[in-house]
Design an enzyme around this catalytic site. Structure first.
Site, short mmCIF file in Angstrom:
data_model
loop_
_atom_site.label_atom_id
_atom_site.label_comp_id
_atom_site.label_asym_id
_atom_site.label_seq_id
_atom_site.Cartn_x
_atom_site.Cartn_y
_atom_site.Cartn_z
CD GLU A 138 -10.82 1.04 -3.92
OE1 GLU A 138 -10.72 2.29 -3.94
OE2 GLU A 138 -10.03 0.29 -4.50
CB CYS A 174 -7.60 4.30 -5.20
SG CYS A 174 -7.49 2.59 -4.66
#
Length: 528
Positions: free
Chosen positions: A292, A326
């Site tokens: 990720e 993020c």
């Protein structure tokens, strides 16, 4: 006293409620936990490689709001420690992988109960070590608890296996078996939830783990490791390798590692993918990488949007925890008919933000994680002032702490690197667009595809953007951060990752391999 309920069924999961910070008694309990933590600083973080050990080299994690305060002194893992941790995890795998799924799930449920009981202390640790404001710190603990419970439940469902097509005279079985030793390389911005989520997923299916935490958050990593061991995890099943880049590089390249779970930057993620593709002499497996990575997340605001709803959500998405997520909003693409009005309202909202210490309940935007991040964001703001028009910037404390003022900029040139590069800080760009399709074209042109947002009152627009958007998680008429385990499976596409969808029903499949047995039941005779 914690009461451990019987092992839940495969469908029994609810999210851990967040603390009610408006209640004075809750705030007092959190501050008391912070005071108790401060009296015990600095904490000591060992290497765990089959045993707890110290090394000749140490490093410190410090409070981003007061860098002279040492939160933890950690022992830096050596190449020998990496070898020993992987070897210990390999030995423990034989026992842990043979442990029935309900017993593995029970360990995770006990760990979740421990985190629940210690949530004030854990939140205080995240406040100190990573400068997470209280609301964010408590949510981090709650998400860590959710991962433990959810993956425990999902592991039971996985153990049952899927139903295959059957025909007369044939018996077919598909079962999932754990892959082996898993390397977990974790970030600092969710110092409890993300490392524990990746670790819990591997442990739930019977794999073992060696954890390399971010160098900024070794004490948070130790807290989750200790919770799992105190809950019955066998010795060696979970290693801990504090340090900078070297232990992580050695770990992902180790030929005995079967699976790599990573959350972090695109650059590091791509390096891990390249390293994992290299099959070492004698290595008999292909490594699987669950990555990720970063995002350049856009919020689209259509002309019919409810700005009373959109403005607070944009501000929270861009500036909560200083934009150090993020999933945080980095760009706003707003219909040209309402662009000036949106900018005006954003400016007022940003001006009202309070930048301060994470321990202050009134703080909206805390300091950034370290000096390098502060310097990088100051450089980005300076570039924004040269290339565009800064329309909002709140005040930031001067002196101690890695503070950066939240900033909104518009009128950047189309080729500005600020419109392409992940900033990971409190800087938001605003661009006027002629309509929804132009906004979708901009999103589609990006190599990142992690999260995105849309504000529109027209169901047809919502359906259109949902079809066109490449992002892993599209949020409509709400914040674009704050994914909930079990409700909002999270993971990006394109260069934002491998679409892993952490906290979702398919995530555990990354940590197992399927095996099929096909048996002819029309045999002649029977041996007994």
């Amino acid at each position: 006293m914690t009461v451990i309920a019987p092992t839940p069924s495969t469908t029994d999961f609810v999210n851990e409620p967040l603390l009610e910070l408006r209640r004075a008694e809750v705030r007092d309990e959190l501050l008391a936990a912070l005071g108790d933590l401060d009296r015990r600083l600095p904490l000591q973080v060992p290497v765990i490689a089959g045993e707890r050990r110290t090394t000749n080299e140490t490093f410190a994690s410090t409070d981003p709001g007061c860098p002279t305060r040492v939160v933890a002194t950690a022992h830096a893992a050596t190449p020998r420690d990496v070898e020993d941790a992987v070897a210990a995890a390999g030995r423990a795998f034989r026992t842990w992988s043979a442990t029935p799924a309900p017993q593995r799930a029970a360990v995770l449920h006990r760990a979740a109960a421990r985190l629940h009981d210690d949530r004030h202390q854990l939140a205080a640790l995240a406040v100190r070590e990573c400068a997470k404001p209280w609301r964010e710190a408590d949510a981090d603990v709650a998400e860590a608890i959710d991962f433990l419970r959810y993956y425990a439940v999902r592991a039971l469902a996985l153990e049952e296996g899927p139903q295959l097509v059957t025909v007369p005279g044939e018996r077919n079985e598909l079962r999932y078996v754990p892959r082996g030793v898993t390397a977990v390389v974790a970030p600092w911005n969710f110092p409890l939830a993300i490392p524990l989520g990746m670790t819990a997923a591997a442990l739930a299916v019977g794999s073992t783990v060696v954890l390399k935490p971010a160098e900024q958050a070794p004490a948070c990593a130790l807290a989750i490791v200790e919770a799992l061991y105190a809950s019955g995890l066998p010795t060696g099943a979970l290693g801990l390798l504090p340090g900078f880049d070297e232990p992580g590089r050695a770990l992902v390249r180790h030929p005995a590692v079967q699976t790599i779970a990573f959350t972090g930057s695109e650059a590091v993620g791509l390096d891990i993918l390249r390293a994992a593709a290299d099959v070492a002499p004698g290595q008999r497996h292909l490594k699987r990488v669950i990555a990720e990575m970063g995002g350049k997340n856009c919020i689209i605001v259509d002309a019919d949007a409810d700005l009373d709803e959109a403005v607070p959500a944009i501000v929270r998405s861009a500036f909560a925890f200083g934009g150090q997520k993020c999933s945080a909003a980095s760009r706003v693409l707003v219909h040209e008919r309402i662009a000036d009005l949106l900018v005006e309202r954003l400016a007022g909202a940003v001006d009202a933000l309070r930048v301060g210490q994470a321990e202050d309940f009134a703080t909206d935007v805390p300091p950034l994680i370290d000096e390098g991040s502060q310097r990088r964001l100051h450089d980005a703001v300076a570039l924004a002032r040269r290339e565009g028009s800064v329309v909002a910037s709140s005040a930031a404390p001067q002196g101690t702490g890695w503070f950066v003022a939240p900033t909104v900029v518009r009128a950047l040139p189309a080729d500005s690197e600020l419109l392409r590069r992940e900033l990971f800080g409190p800087l938001l760009t605003v661009e006027a667009v002629a309509g929804i399709d132009e906004a979708c074209d901009i999103v589609d042109a990006s190599s990142s595809a992690l999260t995105g947002g849309l504000f529109s009152r027209d169901p047809r627009t919502v359906a259109h953007v949902a079809r066109r958007s490449p992002v892993g998680n599209l949020y409509v008429n709400r914040d674009i951060t704050g994914a909930m385990v079990g409700r909002h499976p999270f993971g990006g596409n394109r260069l934002s990752g491998t679409g892993t969808k952490a906290g979702g029903p398919d995530y555990l499949l990354h940590f197992v391999e399927p095996r099929v047995v096909v048996e002819n039941t029309m045999r002649h005779g029977l041996v007994v």
